[in-house]
Design an enzyme around this catalytic site. Structure first.
Site, PDB file in Angstrom:
ATOM      1  N   CYS A 115     -23.074 -13.961  56.848  1.00 53.06           N
ATOM      2  CA  CYS A 115     -23.683 -12.692  57.212  1.00 53.06           C
ATOM      3  C   CYS A 115     -24.698 -12.900  58.327  1.00 53.06           C
ATOM      4  O   CYS A 115     -25.132 -14.021  58.592  1.00 53.06           O
ATOM      5  CB  CYS A 115     -24.408 -12.077  56.015  1.00 53.06           C
ATOM      6  SG  CYS A 115     -23.334 -11.830  54.605  1.00 53.06           S
ATOM      7  N   GLY A 165     -20.325 -11.437  60.648  1.00 53.45           N
ATOM      8  CA  GLY A 165     -19.771 -10.621  59.576  1.00 53.45           C
ATOM      9  C   GLY A 165     -19.187  -9.337  60.112  1.00 53.45           C
ATOM     10  O   GLY A 165     -19.880  -8.609  60.823  1.00 53.45           O
ATOM     11  N   ASN A 213     -28.403 -13.538  53.695  1.00 52.07           N
ATOM     12  CA  ASN A 213     -27.388 -14.435  54.246  1.00 52.07           C
ATOM     13  C   ASN A 213     -27.373 -15.687  53.385  1.00 52.07           C
ATOM     14  O   ASN A 213     -28.396 -16.371  53.281  1.00 52.07           O
ATOM     15  CB  ASN A 213     -27.729 -14.763  55.706  1.00 52.07           C
ATOM     16  CG  ASN A 213     -26.745 -15.732  56.350  1.00 52.07           C
ATOM     17  OD1 ASN A 213     -27.059 -16.361  57.341  1.00 52.07           O
ATOM     18  ND2 ASN A 213     -25.551 -15.843  55.803  1.00 52.07           N
ATOM     19  N   GLY A 214     -26.207 -15.976  52.796  1.00 49.69           N
ATOM     20  CA  GLY A 214     -26.095 -17.163  51.942  1.00 49.69           C
ATOM     21  C   GLY A 214     -25.507 -16.800  50.595  1.00 49.69           C
ATOM     22  O   GLY A 214     -25.211 -15.636  50.342  1.00 49.69           O
ATOM     23  N   TYR A 257     -19.091 -24.257  64.115  1.00 55.26           N
ATOM     24  CA  TYR A 257     -18.238 -23.075  64.248  1.00 55.26           C
ATOM     25  C   TYR A 257     -18.985 -21.741  64.251  1.00 55.26           C
ATOM     26  O   TYR A 257     -18.674 -20.856  65.017  1.00 55.26           O
ATOM     27  CB  TYR A 257     -17.215 -23.057  63.097  1.00 55.26           C
ATOM     28  CG  TYR A 257     -16.425 -21.765  63.028  1.00 55.26           C
ATOM     29  CD1 TYR A 257     -15.410 -21.508  63.945  1.00 55.26           C
ATOM     30  CD2 TYR A 257     -16.717 -20.785  62.067  1.00 55.26           C
ATOM     31  CE1 TYR A 257     -14.704 -20.313  63.899  1.00 55.26           C
ATOM     32  CE2 TYR A 257     -16.013 -19.597  62.027  1.00 55.26           C
ATOM     33  CZ  TYR A 257     -15.007 -19.361  62.938  1.00 55.26           C
ATOM     34  OH  TYR A 257     -14.314 -18.186  62.905  1.00 55.26           O
TER      35      TYR A 257
HETATM   36  P1  AMP Z   1      -6.609 -22.398  59.800  1.00 51.70           P
HETATM   37  O1  AMP Z   1      -5.526 -21.759  60.565  1.00 51.70           O
HETATM   38  O2  AMP Z   1      -6.719 -21.858  58.400  1.00 51.70           O
HETATM   39  O3  AMP Z   1      -6.565 -23.896  59.821  1.00 51.70           O
HETATM   40  O4  AMP Z   1      -7.981 -21.959  60.475  1.00 51.70           O
HETATM   41  C1  AMP Z   1      -8.510 -22.710  61.526  1.00 51.70           C
HETATM   42  C2  AMP Z   1      -9.243 -21.838  62.471  1.00 51.70           C
HETATM   43  O5  AMP Z   1     -10.119 -20.943  61.771  1.00 51.70           O
HETATM   44  C3  AMP Z   1     -10.077 -22.650  63.428  1.00 51.70           C
HETATM   45  O6  AMP Z   1      -9.615 -22.368  64.708  1.00 51.70           O
HETATM   46  C4  AMP Z   1     -11.500 -22.167  63.248  1.00 51.70           C
HETATM   47  O7  AMP Z   1     -12.023 -21.767  64.509  1.00 51.70           O
HETATM   48  C5  AMP Z   1     -11.419 -20.979  62.335  1.00 51.70           C
HETATM   49  N1  AMP Z   1     -12.340 -21.045  61.184  1.00 51.70           N
HETATM   50  C6  AMP Z   1     -12.865 -22.121  60.607  1.00 51.70           C
HETATM   51  N2  AMP Z   1     -13.649 -21.763  59.562  1.00 51.70           N
HETATM   52  C7  AMP Z   1     -13.615 -20.432  59.473  1.00 51.70           C
HETATM   53  C8  AMP Z   1     -14.231 -19.470  58.610  1.00 51.70           C
HETATM   54  N3  AMP Z   1     -15.025 -19.827  57.615  1.00 51.70           N
HETATM   55  N4  AMP Z   1     -13.962 -18.171  58.845  1.00 51.70           N
HETATM   56  C9  AMP Z   1     -13.148 -17.803  59.833  1.00 51.70           C
HETATM   57  N5  AMP Z   1     -12.538 -18.663  60.664  1.00 51.70           N
HETATM   58  C10 AMP Z   1     -12.764 -19.962  60.507  1.00 51.70           C
END
Ligand code: AMP
Length: 464
Positions: free
Chosen positions: A2, A28, A103-104, A243
């Site tokens: 968030c 979010g 947030n958390g 990220y």
């Molecule tokens: P996946 O296709 O499930 O391996 O997702 C990998 C991609 O999701 C990467 O390109 C990341 O940039 C992104 N990503 C990583 N963690 C999250 C997260 N918690 N929420 C949304 N996207 C994420």
């Protein structure tokens, strides 16, 4: 995950908060809300599902009167994505409005909730955050300062909070400091936000970042530092730098852009790709890492993938088939960059592997001779219990498969993950980090069945 944003002592605080929330939209996208407090201490709220831009209009913001406001953008990690769980939550406490933006995740939320319900609390939401309000309401202490402190001493896990009580805003970061919070000044007032990019957008100048356990009270633009929450080992979330946060922000004393470039450089040192002719990022989250990789490897950086910015994040879509389709909606390769070449694709992380698998298929179809995938973080092997939305362990490809199996599944020629050490070195020496999702070293107790409890189906349909 968030985003939170607050204003004290600036006219039309709700309009400023609305702008600030735009800069925190990446934290979010499921719901957005603002609570504003007028000169008499009356509070008004507006919350809705979806993006900031979908939820507020000029007349609506005009009704949110006052020079005090807090706002929230939500990405659900505990409790479902429904309006009841949208924040800030606003309640009346013995005649004084109290609101909260969080947030958390609290790791002891299920236990707190059970205890509170046994004592007679009736919950309106399924989010962790409401427990904090009930704890404050049940405190026998006399002042809001002490009531909030007593409540927070009972909370475990991650809580970066903005709380209004009447016209006061309390800003607090849990003792481990999992999530960021920064303080700025604007026109003699105070602005507080999850990330500095939100201060930039409203033209506020940065004053400081809140340290773990720091507890501030802000009244009419004046800041009082209250005694810190009890000491715990610092545990900043490294995934914020990898990220989550925006690269134009400074958090945990670091430029996010600097850290990401260094992650890319370190990745190139650990996993070079000899013979590769071009490097590109999976945009936008890995842009800075690809820059760093190109810098350290000497391989030319190009735009090999184009991202459609009008699609939400693919991560949240429930079925595998939908997720694959979403990869194509979101990305398209640039044939001229890729055709006949040996390419390095740099991404920030691998979660389920769905995005990468779809991308590799596309890149091969666009004529790549060889595909080398480089990931700027180690394998994700466990869920986050502190506010990042990660799937269950069973769905995490890094938890269930070895590197060679993942390489084969994704269909790449070589695969390189950054090491834990390399990631932490790039993240800098200013902070101690939480890296539980990569290392399995959780800095707090994790009650058995926490993930299931967090998503337990409530008895009332509206809260599902
Ligand atoms: P996946 O296709 O499930 O391996 O997702 C990998 C991609 O999701 C990467 O390109 C990341 O940039 C992104 N990503 C990583 N963690 C999250 C997260 N918690 N929420 C949304 N996207 C994420």
């Amino acid at each position: 995950m968030c985003g939170v944003f607050g204003v004290s002592g600036v006219a039309e605080a709700a309009r400023l908060t609305y702008l600030g929330l735009y800069a925190l939209q990446h934290r979010g996208q499921e719901s957005a809300g603002i609570v504003a407090v007028d000169e008499h201490g009356h509070s008004r709220a507006h919350r809705g599902m979806g993006l900031v831009s979908e939820n507020f209009d000029d007349p609506g913001l005009g009704r949110l009167l006052g020079d005090v406001a807090i706002g929230h953008t939500r990405y659900s990690t505990a409790g479902s994505s429904v309006l009841a769980n949208a924040q800030p939550l606003l309640k009346d406490l013995r005649g004084t409005p109290i609101s909260i933006a969080h947030n958390g995740n609290l790791t002891n939320a299920p236990a707190l909730r059970r205890e509170l319900e046994d004592q007679g609390s009736l919950f309106d939401t399924t989010s962790d955050t409401e427990a904090i309000l009930h704890l404050i309401a049940r405190s026998r202490k006399v002042t809001p300062d002490d009531q909030i402190r007593e409540a927070l001493e009972k909370c475990e896990g991650a809580f970066t909070l903005l709380i209004t009580v009447g016209r006061s805003i309390y800003a607090v970061v849990d003792p481990r400091g999992f999530r960021p919070l920064v303080l700025g000044r604007l026109q003699g007032g105070v602005v507080i936000a999850s990330e500095t990019c939100a201060l930039d957008l409203v033209g506020a100048s940065m004053v400081c970042e809140l340290m773990p356990g720091q507890f501030l009270k802000i009244e009419d633009g004046h800041i009082t530092e209250l005694p810190r929450l009890r000491d715990r080992p610092e545990s900043r979330c490294v995934f914020e730098l990898v990220y989550f946060a925006r690269p134009d922000s400074r958090i945990f004393g670091e430029s996010v852009d600097r850290v990401r470039r260094e992650l890319g450089r370190q990745l190139a040192r650990e996993h070079p790709a000899p013979g590769a002719e071009v490097v590109f990022s999976v945009p936008d989250s890995a842009n800075a890492m690809a820059l760093g990789f190109a810098d350290a490897s000497g391989i030319k950086l190009e735009h090999g993938l184009i991202r459609n910015h009008y699609v939400g994040r693919t991560f949240i879509h429930p079925t595998q088939a939908l997720r694959v389709a979403k990869v194509k909606i979101k990305f398209n390769p640039v044939r001229g960059v890729i055709e006949g070449r040996s390419v390095v694709m740099v991404d920030d992380s691998l979660v389920r592997g769905t995005t990468s698998k779809g991308l590799v298929q596309m890149i091969r179809a666009a004529g790549a001779r060889q595909v080398h995938l480089r990931l700027s973080s180690p394998p994700i092997t466990g869920p986050c219990h502190y506010g990042i939305d990660t799937p269950t362990r069973e769905e995490l490809i890094g938890a269930t498969h070895g590197i060679e199996e993942i390489r084969e599944y994704l269909g790449v020629d070589t695969l390189g993950y950054l090491s834990l050490d390399g990631m932490l070195r790039a993240a800098g020496e200013q902070s101690q980090f939480c890296h539980a999702c990569f290392s399995g070293q959780y800095p707090t107790d994790i009650p058995e069945g926490l993930v299931a409890l967090r998503h337990a189906v409530p008895s009332i349909a509206g809260l599902v």
